[in-house]
Design an enzyme around this catalytic site. Structure first.
Site, mmCIF file in Angstrom:
data_model
loop_
_atom_site.group_PDB
_atom_site.id
_atom_site.type_symbol
_atom_site.label_atom_id
_atom_site.label_comp_id
_atom_site.label_asym_id
_atom_site.label_seq_id
_atom_site.Cartn_x
_atom_site.Cartn_y
_atom_site.Cartn_z
ATOM 1 N N ASP A 135 32.204 69.002 51.619
ATOM 2 C CA ASP A 135 32.330 68.924 50.167
ATOM 3 C C ASP A 135 33.718 69.296 49.660
ATOM 4 O O ASP A 135 33.909 69.462 48.453
ATOM 5 C CB ASP A 135 31.290 69.837 49.499
ATOM 6 C CG ASP A 135 29.899 69.220 49.512
ATOM 7 O OD1 ASP A 135 29.784 68.045 49.908
ATOM 8 O OD2 ASP A 135 28.933 69.905 49.133
ATOM 9 N N ASP A 156 50.719 31.095 22.093
ATOM 10 C CA ASP A 156 50.152 31.601 23.341
ATOM 11 C C ASP A 156 48.888 32.402 23.090
ATOM 12 O O ASP A 156 47.863 32.209 23.746
ATOM 13 C CB ASP A 156 51.170 32.490 24.065
ATOM 14 C CG ASP A 156 52.222 31.672 24.788
ATOM 15 O OD1 ASP A 156 51.977 30.463 24.975
ATOM 16 O OD2 ASP A 156 53.266 32.225 25.149
ATOM 17 N N GLY A 192 47.497 29.718 33.939
ATOM 18 C CA GLY A 192 47.119 28.587 34.764
ATOM 19 C C GLY A 192 48.114 27.468 34.892
ATOM 20 O O GLY A 192 47.795 26.418 35.433
ATOM 21 N N MET A 193 49.341 27.619 34.429
ATOM 22 C CA MET A 193 50.297 26.525 34.530
ATOM 23 C C MET A 193 50.571 26.139 35.977
ATOM 24 O O MET A 193 50.664 24.955 36.313
ATOM 25 C CB MET A 193 51.607 26.922 33.840
ATOM 26 C CG MET A 193 51.532 26.949 32.326
ATOM 27 S SD MET A 193 50.976 25.388 31.632
ATOM 28 C CE MET A 193 52.295 24.307 32.167
#
Length: 563
Positions: A36, A293, A437-438
């Site tokens: 512990d 954007d 995602g370009m």
């Protein structure tokens, strides 16, 4: 107490360690077996400070139990001599508490110079959050002394603590805003506070406690006992920060009038005074959210899961200031669930009865959260380190907004969550986390230019039903496989026929596979919704008994699903 691979909260004595490690002149001693003592490495691994953790484990071994010996008094004497703390906090771990030993008697027999406090952190009644908050409230009640109010407007800041989520940066941000208002900081606790600092808490004109998880109970007690008003709002986002500043000024002016200490009422300065350069807008979020954007984010769907403070703050920030759609939210803090549900009543999708129970999740099981994320497939997930792992497997963007966290969320740089500066940090993180995602669009249109990007995994998927796994694609090839159960309950595959078939075996044992022409059509779908389209079409095919998804079935599913 539940054992698991991953847990959203640490054990009760981990919460004790957070308070002890936050304060000066305070040391925690854990009466625990060797296993512990994992709490110490957690702090040394994550906490970016030059100091050793302010905690020691007094080992309980099987030999000690057999011989009836106890090491705790000797450990307390060693800590007292070597560390020389003002206060030693003693608590049992989740293992040794089963022994039901009299820790009060053991601690008293040690005869230490330092004051000793035995804290009953029962892991079967509480976990990290409630343990830490309970201990800090107890320390406040034990050491706070009636004080004359400060001569000038001042506040306490309660809540920042060791291993808190960006707490050190939040504290810098709060100090900057208070300095701009001309308000002094009386005491910050527990982070950096001593026992003497706790005594001075009642001298403040007001108390700021922005985190529901830690500090607000102590702030309310100070209000009840000494009349120090508490401000418990969380300034997460631009508009909440403006409301928070106005309420703080109003609270301090009321306190000054009551104390007869304020000759000139406080007023909000021009907002440019809160900016880093003192000349521009304090946050760029209002105009940035209206750019081309960011306006595209109004069509993106988000799921938020975490503690109470950051879940509520993040949901409101995403919806109110960035215009995103919230498809679901939840918390792992069951004792805060009612408050979170009430705060998000107008932010989550409701059923026909007006209830948000279908979109609000309360659980401590991380697999339940992962399944909810997989079902919703949002464009952005805001969660903990566990959701980060789940989203990596699901190929979904995820930003960490609440504990538990890993080392990358204990940064050396200035990255607050609260205030105007925090709003900019959150907006930047959303923008850089959610996929634009370009690159993938260009690869889809023009090819990978020899970079050998992986194709989307549409032709190979695994479906797990009970203890059986069905392979729906030939490894390393694009050939679809028709999966069916054999007479012995096994799974066999055939790639001979690609026509639409009706499944004759149990539909639980069959996952529809994609014909080449359907795969080609699927690849024309923008990648950031491709996974959701694929899942919806597969569900439609399974419901209608199609074993193979052809181009015709894809069109049929699209029309049926309203796409």
């Amino acid at each position: 107490m539940r054992l698991a691979l991953w847990m959203y909260q640490g054990t009760a004595h981990h919460g004790v360690g957070r308070i002890a490690n936050s304060m000066r002149g305070v040391h925690a001693v854990f009466h625990a077996p060797q296993g512990d003592d994992y709490v110490n490495p957690i702090f040394t691994m994550l906490e970016r400070t030059p100091d050793f953790p302010r905690m020691t484990t007094s080992i309980v071994s099987g030999r000690d139990l057999a011989q009836g010996t106890v090491r705790l008094p000797e450990t307390l004497r060693q800590v007292d001599a070597q560390v020389q703390p003002d206060l030693i906090i003693v608590c049992a771990s989740c293992s040794t508490i089963l022994l039901q030993e009299d820790l009060e008697r053991m601690a008293h027999s040690a005869g230490t110079r330092a004051e000793t406090l035995v804290y009953d952190a029962n892991p079967y009644r509480m976990q990290e959050v409630r343990s830490a908050d309970g201990l800090f409230t107890l320390l406040t009640q034990r050491f706070a002394r009636s004080q004359p109010p400060t001569a000038v407007p001042s506040v306490n800041i309660l809540g920042p603590a060791s291993l808190g989520f960006h707490n050190r940066s939040d504290l810098i941000c709060l100090r900057r805003m208070l300095a701009t208002l001309g308000v002094q900081v009386n005491v910050v606790a527990p982070l950096g506070a001593s026992i003497r600092d706790l005594e001075r808490l009642p001298a403040a004109w007001a108390t700021i406690a922005p985190y529901r998880e830690l500090g607000q109970n102590a702030a309310r007690w100070l209000d009840e006992q000494f009349g120090v008003p508490a401000l418990t709002d969380s300034p997460i986002g631009v508009q909440p920060t403006l409301r928070w500043l106005r309420r703080l000024v109003e609270t301090l002016n009321d306190a000054g009038e009551r104390l007869q200490r304020l000759t000139n009422p406080l007023r909000l300065p021009p907002l440019t005074a809160f900016s880093l350069d003192g000349m521009s807008a304090p946050s760029s979020v209002p105009w940035f959210a209206r750019t081309a954007d960011m306006e595209s984010y109004s069509m993106k769907r988000a799921f938020v899961f975490g503690d109470a403070t950051h879940t509520v703050g993040m949901v409101k920030f995403l919806r109110d200031e960035l215009g995103m759609q919230i498809v679901g939210a939840g918390t792992y803090l069951e004792h805060e669930a009612d408050w979170v549900r009430g705060e998000l009543q107008d932010y989550l999708p409701a059923d026909e009865t007006g209830s948000i129970d279908t979109s609000f999740l309360v659980t401590e099981v991380f697999q339940d959260v992962a399944r909810r994320i997989a079902d919703l497939t949002p464009e952005l997930v805001c969660g903990t380190q566990m959701e980060r792992h789940a989203c990596r497997k699901l190929d979904l963007p995820c930003m960490v907004i609440a504990p538990p966290t890993h080392i990358e969320n204990h940064l050396l740089s200035y990255r607050p969550v609260l205030g105007f500066d925090g709003a900019d940090v959150l907006a930047d993180t959303v923008y850089t986390t959610a996929t634009l995602g370009m690159e993938k669009h260009l690869i889809d249109m023009f090819g990978d230019a020899g970079l050998e990007y992986e194709e989307p995994r549409t032709e190979r998927r695994e479906a797990e039903f009970g203890n059986q796994k069905v392979e729906t694609g030939e490894p390393g090839t694009g050939a679809p496989v028709i999966a069916h159960a054999d007479s012995n309950g096994g799974v066999a595959g055939s790639s001979s026929t690609l026509a639409a078939q009706t499944v004759t075996a149990s539909p639980r044992l069959v996952t529809p596979v994609w014909a080449p022409e359907a795969q080609a059509m699927l690849k024309k779908v923008p990648f950031f919704v491709r996974g959701r389209v694929q899942k919806n079409v597969e569900r439609y095919a399974a419901q209608h008994g199609y074993a193979t998804i052809t181009a015709e079935i894809l069109v049929e599913a699209k029309e049926a699903l309203g796409g």
